[in-house]
Structures are given as structure tokens and as C-alpha cells.
Design a protein around this motif. Structure first.
Motif, mmCIF file in Angstrom:
data_model
loop_
_atom_site.group_PDB
_atom_site.id
_atom_site.type_symbol
_atom_site.label_atom_id
_atom_site.label_comp_id
_atom_site.label_asym_id
_atom_site.label_seq_id
_atom_site.Cartn_x
_atom_site.Cartn_y
_atom_site.Cartn_z
ATOM 1 N N ALA A 190 9.024 14.120 10.712
ATOM 2 C CA ALA A 190 8.724 14.080 12.145
ATOM 3 C C ALA A 190 8.345 15.455 12.674
ATOM 4 O O ALA A 190 7.458 15.593 13.501
ATOM 5 C CB ALA A 190 9.920 13.532 12.923
ATOM 6 N N PRO A 194 3.949 17.712 15.513
ATOM 7 C CA PRO A 194 3.409 18.605 16.542
ATOM 8 C C PRO A 194 2.440 19.627 15.969
ATOM 9 O O PRO A 194 1.391 19.896 16.562
ATOM 10 C CB PRO A 194 4.653 19.294 17.106
ATOM 11 N N ASP A 195 2.755 20.177 14.794
ATOM 12 C CA ASP A 195 1.851 21.140 14.178
ATOM 13 C C ASP A 195 0.555 20.478 13.708
ATOM 14 O O ASP A 195 -0.491 21.118 13.640
ATOM 15 C CB ASP A 195 2.535 21.846 12.999
ATOM 16 N N MET A 197 -0.796 17.899 15.333
ATOM 17 C CA MET A 197 -1.572 17.687 16.562
ATOM 18 C C MET A 197 -2.260 18.973 16.974
ATOM 19 O O MET A 197 -3.340 18.963 17.534
ATOM 20 C CB MET A 197 -0.657 17.204 17.684
ATOM 21 N N LYS A 200 -2.508 23.004 13.125
ATOM 22 C CA LYS A 200 -1.981 24.065 12.257
ATOM 23 C C LYS A 200 -1.784 23.489 10.859
ATOM 24 O O LYS A 200 -1.855 24.177 9.865
ATOM 25 C CB LYS A 200 -0.654 24.596 12.801
ATOM 26 N N VAL A 201 -1.452 22.200 10.838
ATOM 27 C CA VAL A 201 -1.351 21.458 9.584
ATOM 28 C C VAL A 201 -2.412 20.377 9.659
ATOM 29 O O VAL A 201 -2.560 19.733 10.699
ATOM 30 C CB VAL A 201 0.056 20.842 9.448
ATOM 31 N N LYS A 212 4.257 5.953 12.572
ATOM 32 C CA LYS A 212 3.925 4.964 13.612
ATOM 33 C C LYS A 212 3.887 5.521 15.034
ATOM 34 O O LYS A 212 2.916 5.272 15.764
ATOM 35 C CB LYS A 212 4.913 3.791 13.535
ATOM 36 N N PRO A 213 4.930 6.268 15.479
ATOM 37 C CA PRO A 213 4.890 6.731 16.868
ATOM 38 C C PRO A 213 3.654 7.568 17.178
ATOM 39 O O PRO A 213 3.216 7.621 18.311
ATOM 40 C CB PRO A 213 6.155 7.586 17.001
ATOM 41 N N PHE A 214 3.080 8.231 16.162
ATOM 42 C CA PHE A 214 1.979 9.155 16.421
ATOM 43 C C PHE A 214 0.616 8.530 16.171
ATOM 44 O O PHE A 214 -0.383 8.990 16.706
ATOM 45 C CB PHE A 214 2.148 10.413 15.568
ATOM 46 N N ASN A 216 0.008 5.221 16.709
ATOM 47 C CA ASN A 216 -0.198 4.123 17.644
ATOM 48 C C ASN A 216 -1.211 4.468 18.726
ATOM 49 O O ASN A 216 -1.984 3.632 19.149
ATOM 50 C CB ASN A 216 1.124 3.743 18.314
ATOM 51 N N ASP A 217 -1.151 5.722 19.220
ATOM 52 C CA ASP A 217 -2.090 6.097 20.275
ATOM 53 C C ASP A 217 -3.037 7.191 19.797
ATOM 54 O O ASP A 217 -3.546 7.971 20.584
ATOM 55 C CB ASP A 217 -1.324 6.545 21.522
ATOM 56 N N ARG A 219 -2.706 10.042 18.389
ATOM 57 C CA ARG A 219 -2.471 11.478 18.524
ATOM 58 C C ARG A 219 -2.663 12.171 17.176
ATOM 59 O O ARG A 219 -2.913 13.353 17.102
ATOM 60 C CB ARG A 219 -1.071 11.741 19.082
#
Lengths: 325, 159, 499
Positions: A190, A194-195, A197, A200-201, A212-214, A216-217, A219
Motif C-alpha cells: 500500500a 502514493p509514490d 501516483m 517516483k515509482v 483495487k482501491p487505486f 478503481n478510479d 489513480r
């Protein structure tokens, strides 16, 4: 007379040696609660699947199957508890590929999974999903593969830690694609998002629940799954193997193990109960929530699968120079 | 008095720094850019050693400025008053707990540990102490087993 | 306005009889495990998680959340009464809180902690309702470089916690950093300083460390020969904080709340950092400052408010981004996924009754907790009149069980014993433990993020100053260090000359 005594002694010794096993009769098994050891902390996939399975097995066999978390040292501690347990069918283990990765990767792993444990059944399959930063120009797996080939040494990939399946999958991809990507380990997948998005990665092979959480929309972008057939969690995505890297197969399988000396009739009885438990519609539904598909094998098939996985990952670890001093 | 405490504190930090440096000697250092697992611990151990030396040095300096010709503060260590008995009794109680809890279960172990622990204090009164131990044992049962239902060994194994 | 209709929707969910009961249950359990040393919210939520699979997801979440912030309320109790912080964040509360208890003002300290937490909880609830997406965005601003610089800033600030020598405090921070590195190195997979024990592969257990350094080492010191005054507390002042106390503490409560709300959304040690930061800020800007470290009510009010506000805002990145900021939140994501709910920006839109229900339940829960905790203060204060010869065996037993129960293994009790010796030595040599604890908790985050930043930049350290936020934290750390060292040098020179 003396001879009779000597024989009695031999018999007694033999009885003592095989004692625990011979008392556990398959007819009466199980006649007391059974421990199902889960070598990870509560809240993860192994924990959830273990509890679901334990409940189903209790219904199948009429004795409570108590799920017990024994976390520590990446699953080594809990696995060792079962490796050392009495081989009477009252101590089971549910474990993921770490059971065969740890012996290659770590020093002083106390158990030998080939000698100390055997498979009752490989109960489930769950592919990983390849996710990429939305900033990358590549929109499909084929484009991403071409992009990775064209930019050797420039990409970073995240993982859930050294030696985890996401790490080894990334390493395997990097080697097959010639991408020479840099591995950036995180504490759990998890934290890598963020990195990703922020670009950076650039990519990661994530567990389905982690992604899934990321995805789904959008991101982060999901491009492919790593199984041999498309995943029901991402039915629209191709498999990596079908989309360009033939034979690429990474599976976060789960298997039930028992101590190696457990009598065959008990293993057979357990195997039957496990097969019935995972065929149940409610189990299938529960597994699907965390992106896991029921599988079910015979003990012999299971042992063969686990042995093959051991060789596969050992080669990736050796070739990738992953084990460090 | 403060000076001699600081002397010991400085020595303690230097000892800890040495401990970590030795234990981590085999770890790969790498470079500042691409650090190995040993880099950060070594930097920290170095920093700790320097701080330890600083504390030690200042303590000695303050002592020389303030105390003139008096003996080195090391010899005044008696001023750090240590009465080891309570600490040792408590440590024994902890080890007994660790040794017994898996075998004898929570209820009996708590009882015994409370009794042993009581000897860390002075003037043990047996009846009171036994009542307290029994009370604590019952209380842990109520809280951890009955209320929280934690998966802990409660009774001796095999009962 | 949207806000009101949203909150009304939330309240209608949270106030349904069923959810009300779950919320109360969660708060009660949370308070209980918060007070007990060792058994924290992580263990409790883990234990109850399977149970909630059969609940309605909103009810399950409301109860788990109640446990989580209820434990923050309860955690300060043992810290104040017997100087035994059960959670890393109550380490700060113990500094002034326990001094107050020794001065017979335990009631005031406990009362202020509860009231401060309540105010912080209310403000944080409104803040989340108003600005959840903006708060969530804060978490996304932080890459590896920013985390590293923030940790540096936090560690320098840790020195302020001690009121003795700066050098000793720094040394304790560094020792804490080293202890925090024990275990598997995330970047290489190598085990460091585990001495061959696989039980140390995940590091030294925090509970064993703090129970040893605070709980048992403190008993050993209290029982030593002539040092009776520390143990016997006869004078019990007014049980409640007075109106004057409250007015005195109000600014601290609000500053703590703001700091806590912002830092709470940061993954890894956010709530802990919030408590430390709030204390540091008060110690530096509050007037008159002279009582900090010797029993200042504001030294309880600020960190407790920050702590509770942070606990609440840490739900924001979990719900709106799917990003867990601590292990408890990671478990809650697991719970949601199992219920078929995928956390993320769409949660507010797709599951408004869950999102707003949870937010409103936090407010309801905070009200319950303050109603629950204020009367308890009277009981807790009475507990202090129990003779120490009864109190210390109880603390001993609870510490043992606490350390043992976290992972259910004897090994952690041995760790507890070793840490007792370390804590005892440090205390004897006037080295205060709070900076060590902060170093211990933050060092893995600090090292990991530094090395991650270096990996991503391919070994170029300039990323630490080219990212504006990172640069700002580093400059703040530098300024703080300057402020700290300067007066200390001057005072020490004067002392030396006077002697």
C-alpha cells in the motif's frame, strides 16, 4: 524368558516411536479441536482465508478448527511451529509462497519444507496485477513492455519488501524484458502507491486487494494480471503471458500443510474435507472478495506444485542476485 | 555528584556504541548514495560514541574546574546509589513468568509471580500478600480470559 | 449547505439504536484496553476483526473505530497515574502528567486529558467533514525525501522533551534510533542485531520496550531504600480541574488539535509525532514556560489533544485514499474489502451513509468517552491511595501479561527484562527515556525513507533540498537545533563558573 523380555522391550520401543501416529486413527479423526496455524498477523489475506476455511472445515468434520495467528519473521516462526508439531493431524498450516521462498532467501531457516511438511491441498490461486504510474505514456501491456525495453535502468518498481512475491515478480519481469528496473522495497504494498501516483515509482506487481482501491478510479493504471488465465477481479485485463511475455506465471497460491509424518489416511480425509469446503458456494463468494479463486488439488499434485515453485523462485533469486550478504 | 553520574552516563553510551559497532561489523556498508544495511547503524554508533565522549569529557572538565585537586570523579561512583535487590527480585519474577506461563498457564503463573515480586519490597506480610496474589490472579482471569477472551494459555498444560 | 445535510445523514446513521450500542461497546472496550498496559488497539482490533465480518459494515467500522480512539483516551490514564505509557503517544503525557499526580493533582491531569481529547475530537470531526479531501491530499504531498526531513525535524524536537542536558538527550535519541534498527532491514532483507533470534526479525516489540523502561524499571527505583517519597502520595488535591485550569489550558488544547489533525494523516508515526510536536511547541511558546517537565497541565493538555485529533484524522487517508496510516488502519481496510467496499475517493460519493455515519459516530463516541471518563477520574484517583506494596506487584503482573500477550510468546518477556535493566541504568544516570522512545519509533521510518529517496534519485542527495517541503523541514530542524544548543551552552558555562 529373557528373550521374551527383550522382545517386549523392542516392541515397546517401536510402539513408543510410532506411538503418536498409530493412536491417531483415521476413523475417529478428528475427535478433538484442530489447530490451523496462520503464520501472519490478523487482517491480511492469509488470516481471512484461514478463518473462512477453518469455519467450513469445522462444519465438514464436526470438530472446531481453530485459526491461530503465529506471526513473525515473515512466516518462518509459524511454519516452524507446525514443522515441529506432533504428526497427528491436529496441527495444520495455511501458508503462501513465502514457505518456499524463505529457505532460499534467508539464513538459518529452521524448517525443511520437503522433509518436515507435506501438502494436503493447494486450496487457492490469486494472480498479481501489474499497475503503472498514470504519468507513463504506455496505456497497454504491449506498450509498457516496449517502453520498459526502450528505457533500461530508468524505471523503478515497488514491492511489499525483499523476497515477497511482488518483488520476485518484478525481478522476473525486469529480467525477461531486459528493463534493468530498480527495486524499491516498501513495508507492505500500500505504501508504494502514493509514490507511484507521483511517478517516483513507475510500476509494481501488486496483490489484488492492495491494488483495487487505486485502480478503481484510475489513480494508477492496471495493465495485466499474472495468472495463466484472466482474473475474475480484473476480467478485462489480459494476462502478462498472453500479452507478450510467454510463460510468465506468478501465483500467490495458498496451501494447507501438515507435518510430514502425518498418516496418509488422515491426509486423505483432510483433503476430502478441504475439497468440499472450497467447493461450497459461500466459500467461493468469500474468497472472491479478496481476489482469491478456489483451486483444490490432491496431496500428490500439491507437493509437485510446491516443489516446482521452489525451483522456479530459487532460480529467480539466484539469477537476480537478490540474496545479499 | 552530578559529575560522577555524567561520567558513568558517558561510559554507558560509549559501551552501547561499541556493542552496536561490534554486532554490526559484518553488515555491508555500501556508500552514502547506495547504502548497505550497515551504513546507517555505523553512522549512528559513531555519533553515539562521540556524544558519549562529549558527556564524559565535559563531566571531567567541569569536575576539574570546580573540584580542583580532588580525585577523578570515577572514584566517586558511590554517589550513584544503587540498591540492586529490588531490581534483581523483579528480574527473577520476569524470568519465572516467561518460563512458566506456557506450561502452567496464566492463573497459576500470575499467582506465583505476584508472590515473588512482592519480595522486591521490604517488610512482606504473608497473609496480605497471598490475598493480593489471589486477587490479581482472579482479576487477570476476569479481564483477559472472561472479558477479552484472549487466546492465552489459562490452565496448566494437560489439564 | 452540504455540510449540514451530510452531518445530519451521518448522525441519523450513528444514532440508530444498533450503531449506538456498537459505538458504546467500542468505546468501552477501547478504554479498557487503553488502560491495560500492553494490550493496545492494534491487538484488540485484530482480535475482534473476524467478529465484525458478520456485522453490517458500518456497524463493524463504528465499533472498531470506537476501540481505536477509545484506547487513546484510556492510554493516558496509566501514564499519568503510574508513569507507565501503554502507547507511544502517551509517553509525552507521562512527562508532566505523572509529576502532577505526584503533586496530588492526578484528578486535574486526568480531567484535562479527557476534556482536551473531547474538544480535539469535536474539532477534528468538523475538520474532517469540512476538508476531508484536502486533508487526504496532505498525505500525498509526502514522498520519501519529505518523510526523511520530517523525521529529522521530529528527532531534533525530541531533545526539547528532556529538561536536563542536551547532550544526554541527544545521546538517548541516538540510542533509541539504534534500538529501532534491530530487525529485518526493509531495503536489503538482511537481519540486523537480532543475535540469531528469529523473534527479533520484526524488531524489538514496542510494548516490551516501554513496559521495561517505564513500568518495571520505575518499580525497581521506587523500592530502593530511602527513596520513599516517590512512592507515597498522600496529598490528593481537588479531583476536578478548576475553571482556571481550563482557561489556562485552552490555547494549548487548540494548538494541539491543529497540529494533531494535520500530522495525523501522515502514514507511520503521525499521531505519535503529533503528540511530541504539540508538547515541544507548548514548551517553547507557552507563557509562563517555567513549569514544563515539573508538572504543567498544558504539558498534558496539548499532547492529549493532538493525539486524539490525530487518531481521528488518520481515518481520512484510509477512507478517501485507501492508504493506511498505521497498522490499525491497515486492518480496517482489510475489513472493508471483505465487506466488498473498496476504500478510495469514491467512498464519499458511493457510500455516503458509511462515510458520514463513521464521522458522526466519532463525535458521538467522543461524547460517550468524556461522559464515561470524567466520573472514572474519581475512581482512578482513589486508586492512588492504595499502598504501594499492593500497587507494584499489580503493575508487575500486568506488564508481564501485556508483553506476553501482544504476540503470545515468552520471548517478549525476556526482552522486557533486558529493557528493564536498560531503563534502570538510564534512570540512575539521569538520562530521560522519552527521547529514546521517540528515536526508537521513528528510526525505521527515517532510514527507510532516506534510502528510498537515494534509490529513486540514484544516489543524488540533492533531492532532500530540491523538494521544497523537504527543504522547509530541514531548515526548521536546523533552526530548532540552534535555538536548543545556544542557551544550553550559555547556562552550562555559567554553572561551571559559579561552581
Amino acid at each position: 524368558m529373557t528373550r521374551a523380555i527383550r522382545w517386549a522391550g523392542v516392541v515397546a520401543c517401536l510402539a513408543a516411536l510410532i506411538g503418536p501416529a498409530s493412536f491417531a486413527s483415521a476413523q475417529t479423526y478428528p475427535d478433538k479441536p484442530v489447530r490451523l496455524v496462520l503464520p501472519y498477523a490478523p487482517g491480511g489475506i492469509v488470516d481471512f482465508i484461514g478463518r473462512t476455511l477453518g469455519q467450513r472445515l469445522s462444519e465438514e468434520l464436526g470438530q472446531p478448527f481453530v485459526a491461530e495467528n503465529k506471526p513473525g519473521a515473515g512466516g518462518i516462526l509459524g511454519t516452524d511451529v507446525v514443522a515441529q508439531a506432533a504428526p497427528d493431524g491436529y496441527t495444520l498450516l495455511l501458508m503462501d509462497p513465502a514457505i518456499i521462498i524463505n529457505p532460499t532467501l534467508q539464513e538459518n531457516v529452521p524448517y525443511d519444507f520437503k522433509k518436515d511438511l507435506k501438502v494436503v491441498s493447494v486450496i487457492s490461486s490469486s494472480p498479481l496485477v501489474l499497475v503503472t504510474s498514470p504519468a507513463l505514456p504506455a496505456k497497454t501491456f504491449a506498450e509498457f513492455l516496449a517502453y520498459a525495453k526502450a528505457n533500461p535502468g530508468k524505471l523503478n518498481y515497488g514491492s511489499a519488501g525483499i523476497g515477497t512475491t511482488p518483488h520476485l515478480a518484478g525481478e522476473l519481469f525486469s529480467a525477461r524484458a531486459g528493463a534493468k528496473a530498480m527495486h524499491i522495497p516498501y513495508r507492505g504494498i500500500a505504501a508504494a502507491f502514493p509514490d507511484m501516483m507521483a511517478n517516483k515509482v513507475q510500476f509494481a506487481f501488486s496483490s489484488i486487494t492492495g491494488a483495487k482501491p487505486f485502480t478503481n478510479d484510475n489513480r494508477v493504471r492496471a495493465l495485466a494480471t499474472t495468472g495463466t488465465k484472466p482474473s475474475s477481479a480484473y476480467p478485462d485485463l489480459p494476462t502478462v503471458a498472453a500479452a507478450g511475455l510467454e510463460g510468465f506465471d506468478v501465483d500467490l497460491w495458498l496451501a494447507v500443510f501438515v507435518p510430514a509424518a502425518t498418516p496418509e489416511p488422515i491426509v486423505a480425509k483432510l483433503n476430502k474435507a478441504v475439497a468440499a469446503a472450497i467447493a461450497d458456494a459461500k466459500t467461493v463468494e468469500a474468497f472472491a472478495k479478496v481476489g482469491v479463486e478456489p483451486r483444490g488439488t490432491t496431496p500428490a499434485e500439491g507437493n509437485a506444485i510446491v516443489a516446482a515453485e521452489f525451483e522456479k523462485w530459487r532460480k529467480v533469486i539466484k539469477d537476480g542476485g537478490i540474496k545479499q550478504p | 555528584m552530578i559529575a560522577s553520574k555524567d561520567v558513568w552516563a558517558g561510559l554507558m553510551f560509549i559501551a552501547f556504541a561499541a556493542l552496536f559497532a561490534v554486532a554490526g561489523a559484518k553488515l555491508r556498508l555500501g556508500s552514502a548514495g547506495v547504502m548497505g544495511p550497515g551504513y546507517f547503524p555505523m553512522v549512528l554508533a559513531g555519533a553515539l560514541a562521540l556524544l558519549g565522549l562529549g558527556i564524559l569529557g565535559r563531566a571531567v572538565a567541569v569536575h576539574i574546574v570546580a573540584g580542583g585537586a580532588r580525585k577523578l570523579p570515577l572514584l566517586e561512583s558511590a554517589r550513584v546509589r544503587i540498591d540492586p535487590r529490588p531490581l534483581l527480585v523483579l528480574l527473577v519474577a520476569l524470568v519465572v513468568f516467561a518460563l512458566l506461563v506456557g506450561r502452567a498457564g496464566l492463573v497459576l503463573t500470575t499467582l506465583l509471580v505476584a508472590v515473588i515480586g512482592s519480595f522486591a519490597g521490604t517488610g512482606v506480610r504473608w497473609p496480605q500478600m497471598l490475598m493480593l496474589a489471589a486477587f490479581l490472579s482472579a482479576l487477570t482471569y476476569v479481564i483477559f480470559v472472561a472479558a477479552l477472551a484472549m487466546p492465552l494459555p489459562v490452565w496448566p498444560r494437560g489439564w | 449547505m452540504d455540510l449540514w445535510s451530510n452531518l445530519a445523514l451521518g448522525l441519523s446513521v450513528a444514532a440508530s439504536p444498533e450503531n449506538f450500542v456498537f459505538c458504546l461497546l467500542g468505546c468501552l472496550l477501547g478504554t479498557l484496553v487503553g488502560v491495560l498496559p500492553g494490550i493496545g488497539p492494534v491487538t484488540t482490533v485484530a482480535m475482534l476483526l473476524p467478529l465484525t465480518f458478520s456485522f453490517d459494515p458500518v456497524s463493524g467500522l463504528i465499533m472498531l473505530a470506537g476501540i481505536y480512539y477509545g484506547a487513546q483516551y484510556g492510554g493516558s490514564t496509566t501514564a499519568i497515574l503510574v508513569n507507565m505509557p501503554g502507547e507511544a503517544s502517551s509517553v509525552v503525557t507521562a512527562i508532566d502528567g505523572h509529576r502532577l499526580a505526584q503533586q496530588g493533582r492526578a484528578g486535574a491531569a486526568l480531567g484535562i486529558a479527557a476534556i482536551g481529547s473531547f474538544i480535539a475530537g469535536c474539532v477534528a470531526t468538523v475538520l474532517i467533514a469540512l476538508a476531508a479531501p484536502a486533508l487526504g491530499a496532505v498525505a500525498l504531498q509526502f514522498g520519501p525525501a519529505e518523510y526523511f526531513s520530517l523525521m529529522v525535524c521530529g528527532l531534533v524536537a525530541a531533545v526539547v522533551l528532556a529538561h536536563g542536558s542536551v547532550m544526554k538527550a541527544l545521546a538517548m535519541v541516538v540510542l533509541g534510533l539504534l534500538l529501532g534498527l534491530v530487525g529485518t532491514d526493509v531495503n536489503s532483507g538482511v537481519r540486523r542485531f537480532t543475535l540469531g533470534y528469529p523473534q527479533l526479525a520484526e524488531g524489538i516489540d514496542f510494548v516490551a520496550l516501554s513496559m521495561g523502561i517505564y513500568g518495571i524499571a520505575e518499580i525497581a527505583r521506587n523500592l530502593e531504600g530511602r527513596d520513599e517519597t516517590r512512592a507515597v502520595r498522600t496529598r490528593i488535591g481537588s479531583i476536578w480541574p478548576t475553571r482556571r485550569d481550563l482557561v489556562f489550558c485552552l490555547p494549548a488544547i487548540f494548538r494541539g488539535t491543529v497540529l494533531g489533525s494535520i500530522l495525523g494523516v501522515l502514514p507511520g508515526g503521525g499521531a505519535l509525532l503529533a503528540a511530541f510536536a504539540a508538547y515541544t511547541v507548548e514548551k517553547k511558546i507557552a507563557r509562563p514556560p517555567r513549569h514544563f517537565g515539573e508538572g504543567d497541565l498544558r504539558g498534558v493538555a496539548a499532547p492529549e489533544s493532538a493525539n486524539n485529533a490525530g487518531a481521528q484524522t488518520s481515518f481520512v487517508p484510509m477512507l478517501t485514499l485507501g492508504l493506511p496510516s498505521n497498522p490499525t488502519m491497515a486492518m480496517m481496510i482489510g475489513a472493508l474489502m471483505i465487506h466488498g467496499i473498496t476504500p478510495g475517493p469514491s467512498v464519499i460519493r458511493d457510500k455516503p451513509e458509511m462515510f458520514w455515519g463513521l464521522i458522526a459516530s466519532m463525535w458521538v463516541g467522543n461524547l460517550m468517552l468524556v461522559v464515561l471518563n470524567l466520573p472514572l477520574v474519581g475512581i482512578w484517583v482513589k486508586l492512588l491511595q492504595v499502598p504501594y506494596r499492593f500497587l507494584f506487584p499489580s503493575i508487575l503482573v500486568f506488564c508481564c501479561i501485556g508483553a506476553f500477550a501482544v504476540n503470545g510468546r515468552e520471548f517478549d518477556v525476556y526482552v522486557l527484562a533486558v529493557m528493564t535493566v536498560v531503563g534502570y541504568l538510564c534512570a540512575k544516570l539521569d538520562c530521560e527515556p522519552a527521547p529514546l522512545i521517540l528515536g526508537f519509533v521513528l528510526s525505521p521510518i527515517m532510514e527507510e525513507n532516506f534510502r528510498r529517496a537515494m534509490l529513486i534519485s540514484r544516489g543524488d542527495p540533492s533531492v532532500l533540498i530540491s523538494e521544497p517541503l523537504s527543504l522547509a523541514f530541514l531548515l526548521a530542524a536546523l533552526a530548532l537545533l540552534f535555538v536548543l544548543v545556544l542557551p544550553a551552552v550559555r547556562v552550562k558555562r555559567e554553572q561551571a563558573l559559579q561552581e
